[in-house]
Write an enzyme that holds these catalytic residues in place. Sequence first.
Site, PDB file in Angstrom:
ATOM      1  N   LYS A 120      13.456 -10.042  -8.532  1.00 28.79           N
ATOM      2  CA  LYS A 120      12.381 -10.003  -9.518  1.00 28.79           C
ATOM      3  C   LYS A 120      12.463 -11.162 -10.512  1.00 28.79           C
ATOM      4  O   LYS A 120      11.451 -11.714 -10.932  1.00 28.79           O
ATOM      5  CB  LYS A 120      12.405  -8.667 -10.267  1.00 28.79           C
ATOM      6  N   LYS A 162      13.479  -2.265 -15.550  1.00 27.79           N
ATOM      7  CA  LYS A 162      13.294  -2.398 -14.102  1.00 27.79           C
ATOM      8  C   LYS A 162      14.485  -3.104 -13.461  1.00 27.79           C
ATOM      9  O   LYS A 162      15.054  -4.028 -14.052  1.00 27.79           O
ATOM     10  CB  LYS A 162      12.013  -3.184 -13.792  1.00 27.79           C
ATOM     11  N   HIS A 212      -2.905  -0.151 -10.498  1.00 21.78           N
ATOM     12  CA  HIS A 212      -2.000  -0.879  -9.601  1.00 21.78           C
ATOM     13  C   HIS A 212      -2.840  -1.441  -8.459  1.00 21.78           C
ATOM     14  O   HIS A 212      -3.346  -0.697  -7.618  1.00 21.78           O
ATOM     15  CB  HIS A 212      -0.933   0.082  -9.064  1.00 21.78           C
ATOM     16  N   HIS A 239       6.677   7.082  -8.808  1.00 22.99           N
ATOM     17  CA  HIS A 239       6.575   5.643  -8.542  1.00 22.99           C
ATOM     18  C   HIS A 239       6.319   5.344  -7.068  1.00 22.99           C
ATOM     19  O   HIS A 239       6.492   4.215  -6.626  1.00 22.99           O
ATOM     20  CB  HIS A 239       7.829   4.901  -9.011  1.00 22.99           C
ATOM     21  N   LYS A 241       3.450   5.557  -3.845  1.00 31.47           N
ATOM     22  CA  LYS A 241       2.002   5.635  -3.667  1.00 31.47           C
ATOM     23  C   LYS A 241       1.602   6.885  -2.891  1.00 31.47           C
ATOM     24  O   LYS A 241       2.299   7.315  -1.975  1.00 31.47           O
ATOM     25  CB  LYS A 241       1.512   4.380  -2.944  1.00 31.47           C
ATOM     26  N   GLU A 281       1.600  -7.706  -5.770  1.00 30.82           N
ATOM     27  CA  GLU A 281       1.216  -6.537  -6.557  1.00 30.82           C
ATOM     28  C   GLU A 281       0.968  -6.947  -8.005  1.00 30.82           C
ATOM     29  O   GLU A 281       1.734  -7.717  -8.585  1.00 30.82           O
ATOM     30  CB  GLU A 281       2.292  -5.462  -6.463  1.00 30.82           C
ATOM     31  N   ASN A 296       5.926  -8.162  -2.087  1.00 37.50           N
ATOM     32  CA  ASN A 296       6.601  -7.517  -0.973  1.00 37.50           C
ATOM     33  C   ASN A 296       6.486  -8.436   0.232  1.00 37.50           C
ATOM     34  O   ASN A 296       5.384  -8.692   0.727  1.00 37.50           O
ATOM     35  CB  ASN A 296       5.979  -6.156  -0.661  1.00 37.50           C
ATOM     36  N   ARG A 298       6.740  -8.419   3.416  1.00 41.16           N
ATOM     37  CA  ARG A 298       6.711  -7.647   4.659  1.00 41.16           C
ATOM     38  C   ARG A 298       5.341  -7.030   4.828  1.00 41.16           C
ATOM     39  O   ARG A 298       4.474  -7.141   3.953  1.00 41.16           O
ATOM     40  CB  ARG A 298       7.763  -6.524   4.615  1.00 41.16           C
ATOM     41  N   VAL A 301       3.128  -0.334   3.966  1.00 44.25           N
ATOM     42  CA  VAL A 301       2.806   0.967   4.553  1.00 44.25           C
ATOM     43  C   VAL A 301       1.292   1.157   4.620  1.00 44.25           C
ATOM     44  O   VAL A 301       0.751   1.685   5.596  1.00 44.25           O
ATOM     45  CB  VAL A 301       3.445   2.108   3.729  1.00 44.25           C
TER      46      VAL A 301
END
Length: 510
Positions: A120, A162, A212, A239, A241, A281, A296, A298, A301
């Site tokens: 991050k 975080k 978000h 946290h 989805k 995001e 992310n 990758r 989902v």
Amino acid sequence: MMNPERLPVLIANRGEIAIRIARTCKAMGFPIVGVYSEADRFSEHLRYCDSSYFIGGAAPQESYLNVDRVLAAAQSFGVRYVHPGYGFLSERPHFVEACEKLGLVFVGPSAQCMRQMGDKIQARATIDRLKVPRIPGSQGAVGNNSELKRIAQDLGYPILLKASAGGGGKGMRRVDHEADLSSSFEAASREALGAFGDGSLYIEKFILEPHHVEIQVFGDGQGQAIHLGERECSVQRRHQKVLEESPSPILNEFPKTREAMLQDAVRIAQSIEYAGAGTFEFIVDSHGNYYFLEMNTRLQVEHPVTEWVTGVDLVAWQLQLAAGEFILPESPPRRGSSIEVRLYAEDPCTFLPAPGRLGAIQLPAGPFVRIDSAMTQAGEMSSFYDPMIAKISVWAPTRAQAIERLRVALDETQVRPPKRRDETQVGSLRTNLLFLKRLLCNVDVKSGHTTTDLISKYPDLTTPPGSQITCEGAIAISLAQVLGDSQVALSFSHKDSVWSEVARREGVRG
């Protein structure tokens, strides 16, 4: 007979994502090698593979996270490509490097990109260099208690702690008052260390009533990238989805914000020479201001909703790029509206996993209904892995029609525990199906004004069927879901058996 131009693909994953990748591999003529753990000896995903390889015990560390065992499977079958799916090894740069050392092609971005955007703090430095808006916060990891308090005071409460490495809500704490700062920091750091092996934290200003929103990108690894629109993923629990959709309702109100976010996501992807599918995001406030959150590196989902509105098979693009056959097109047009929900084996009031055996399961079908699932009429929901039973997504010309189509699909969905020979049902299998049905009837979901605190604002969404929730119980639910904090002290009636179970399982002190 194998296509001589298509060398085997090893799918380094399990469950529904392994099936989803296998379907595209099969359609493109790639031979498929699957892997499985002790718990997955009879898993549905193995039916979709041409060959399979046992990689170890049920615990992920013994199998799906065991790099040596996964690579042994690849070598045993002369694999050329390794697709990680999501989760497990999908964002582990050392796995990418291990593949490359063996001459294998990792279907995804470079290890360098993963490190740059996966951490991050490094990601924030990249974002600052490109002058992309981000949430105000510390420049790096917070080193000591005095620095912690000073930065929190400068930002103003509430703030968010975080983890520097990782995601999914692990190592994350909202803090509303200075009195809770030190204890929250210790708890978040301890959780981050256990989850990611790195307990370092940074601080961000907490945006009230945030949306978000994420941008899907695809890069060619040579400095060119495009976007495939956005997804709104504001409805979350713990946290994680719950409901995802495209296009984003909040960005429909702020078209200039949408365009700026899309262009910023493309700029970032191009600057790091990103290869393959990735997601940026963002947090969007009620005034249309947006702030970078994370990337992310990758497949997500929730990628089906993007595939619905664009008509693109993202896995096919990934494989074509890996095989050197991909030419980056223009950003595809988006049509209609798509919504996805995740059906879980979990307590619908606390959202704690509730694994067990499935007896009868009936999933919906229709020309504009998509099911991503690895569950058949009977099977075991293992306690070792994510308890998702299925992803149910729909497409329609308008958002209102998509909601209605999804509501019908959920009405057709049934999940039952197995029965004894005397036909008496056994087990205590629980799902979030009723919660999902309630969610689609929620006034904010219908209007499109979904924020990340939506579930906490409506305690009726998580009220046990046939019972009356107490005021204390409603407050406890709201606090737990807003803070997402298993260490926060909650005080509620001893008669609330559901919350007694939460306290027992999560170590809540009250």
